[in-house]
Write an enzyme that holds these catalytic residues in place. Structure first.
Site, mmCIF file in Angstrom:
data_model
loop_
_atom_site.group_PDB
_atom_site.id
_atom_site.type_symbol
_atom_site.label_atom_id
_atom_site.label_comp_id
_atom_site.label_asym_id
_atom_site.label_seq_id
_atom_site.Cartn_x
_atom_site.Cartn_y
_atom_site.Cartn_z
ATOM 1 N N LYS A 229 10.900 6.399 24.705
ATOM 2 C CA LYS A 229 9.985 5.561 24.212
ATOM 3 C C LYS A 229 10.654 4.963 23.001
ATOM 4 O O LYS A 229 10.254 3.443 22.950
ATOM 5 C CB LYS A 229 8.268 6.391 23.473
ATOM 6 C CG LYS A 229 7.747 6.873 24.447
ATOM 7 C CD LYS A 229 7.373 7.996 24.076
ATOM 8 C CE LYS A 229 5.895 8.398 25.152
ATOM 9 N NZ LYS A 229 5.173 9.513 24.056
ATOM 10 N N GLN B 198 3.014 13.475 20.128
ATOM 11 C CA GLN B 198 3.781 13.477 21.280
ATOM 12 C C GLN B 198 2.298 15.210 21.270
ATOM 13 O O GLN B 198 2.957 16.257 20.010
ATOM 14 C CB GLN B 198 5.102 13.310 20.934
ATOM 15 C CG GLN B 198 5.741 14.786 22.250
ATOM 16 C CD GLN B 198 5.816 13.509 23.388
ATOM 17 O OE1 GLN B 198 5.346 11.853 23.703
ATOM 18 N NE2 GLN B 198 5.421 14.220 25.405
ATOM 19 N N ASP C 256 -2.085 6.109 22.757
ATOM 20 C CA ASP C 256 -2.417 7.058 23.952
ATOM 21 C C ASP C 256 -3.404 7.091 24.362
ATOM 22 O O ASP C 256 -4.005 7.397 25.207
ATOM 23 C CB ASP C 256 -1.998 8.438 23.276
ATOM 24 C CG ASP C 256 -0.837 9.229 24.151
ATOM 25 O OD1 ASP C 256 -0.440 8.893 24.860
ATOM 26 O OD2 ASP C 256 -0.701 10.176 23.417
#
Length: 286
Positions: free
Chosen positions: A56, A100, A123
């Protein structure tokens, strides 16, 4: 009908999307002197998570975004992680926040997701964004379902009126992708482990989205001839190979279009994270 399905190339689609986002980021920087900022928080040393976060960082930097990873030790307390999120929420240079997953067991995932500013929740997991999606309103959409839809729109000229079956009902993929298919005017069935005669349900579908986390679960004879198959599964077999939830070798001879594993939905997830960061930037800053 051709002997083999058309392969839906997620790598190529993701590269094209990243290039498009990169051009927009460059234009914003040139016109306004601003750069969208993505901040990823990693707690602990999970090997897969470390690789994913590094990827990422790398891809965000390649398209000109500010990319920062906050690596915290596994013993970080829930209170300390909440304090880190609060600081990122308050920082105006931060447009996107991603924590994460999975988190260490002593930290409650729901509490952490709820603490993220919904306007920075790239997200798309915050209850406010989930509610907006369910209501058909604009919000930040989970990255993998968004990637599935972008690949479907490449594979099929029109989605309206098609019958779609989503196998799996997770909050991460199954439910949000079903909502997106409904918004595209598909007739949607969410199937799962308790569905009676699952094979017969799947055989009705013009679109199959498989997200169950079981290798080769969906057999080729479950697929309606010519159907579009989106395989979200990433499973590692005992010999170390990555395979999907669909038996690709069987399904490729029946489907009209199909995503491979690897190289299908996976690359689109990070590309859509970058797209969500740009979307959040625009919504926050006009």
């Amino acid at each position: 009908m051709p002997d083999q399905a058309r392969i839906i190339d997620g790598k190529a689609a993701a590269a094209a999307l990243r290039a498009e986002i990169g051009r927009e980021v460059a234009a914003i920087k040139a016109e306004r002197g601003l750069v969208p900022g993505l901040h990823v928080v990693l707690v602990g040393e999970d090997p897969a998570s470390r690789v994913y976060v590094a990827s990422k960082e790398k891809l965000a930097a390649e398209i000109g975004m500010n990319s920062v990873a906050h690596r915290l030790p596994a013993e970080t307390s829930e209170a300390e992680l909440l304090a880190k999120i609060a600081s990122l929420n308050a920082d105006d240079t931060v447009d996107g926040i991603l924590v994460q997953l999975p988190l260490p067991r002593h930290i409650d995932t729901g509490t952490i997701i709820d603490a993220i500013d919904p306007a920075k929740d790239v997200d798309g997991l915050h209850p406010i964004n989930a509610g907006k999606l369910a209501g058909g309103k604009n919000g930040l959409v989970p990255c993998t379902p968004l990637g599935c839809m972008l690949l479907l729109r490449q594979a099929l000229p029109a989605l309206s009126g098609l019958e779609a079956v989503v196998i799996g009902r997770s909050e991460l993929v199954g439910r949000p992708v079903a909502q997106l298919l409904l918004q595209a005017d598909c007739t949607v069935t969410i199937a799962h482990s308790r569905t009676r005669d699952l094979a017969a349900v799947v055989r009705r579908a013009d679109i199959v989205v498989a997200a169950v986390g079981r290798p080769h679960f969906v057999r080729g004879d479950w697929i309606k001839p010519g159907a579009a198959v989106i395989d979200v599964g990433i499973n590692r077999t005992p010999d170390g190979k990555l395979v999907g939830d669909v038996d690709f070798a069987e399904a490729i001879h029946v489907a009209g279009a199909i995503t491979p594993v690897p190289g299908g939905v996976g690359p689109m997830t990070i590309a859509c994270l970058l797209r969500n960061t740009l979307t959040a930037f625009r919504a926050r800053r006009g």
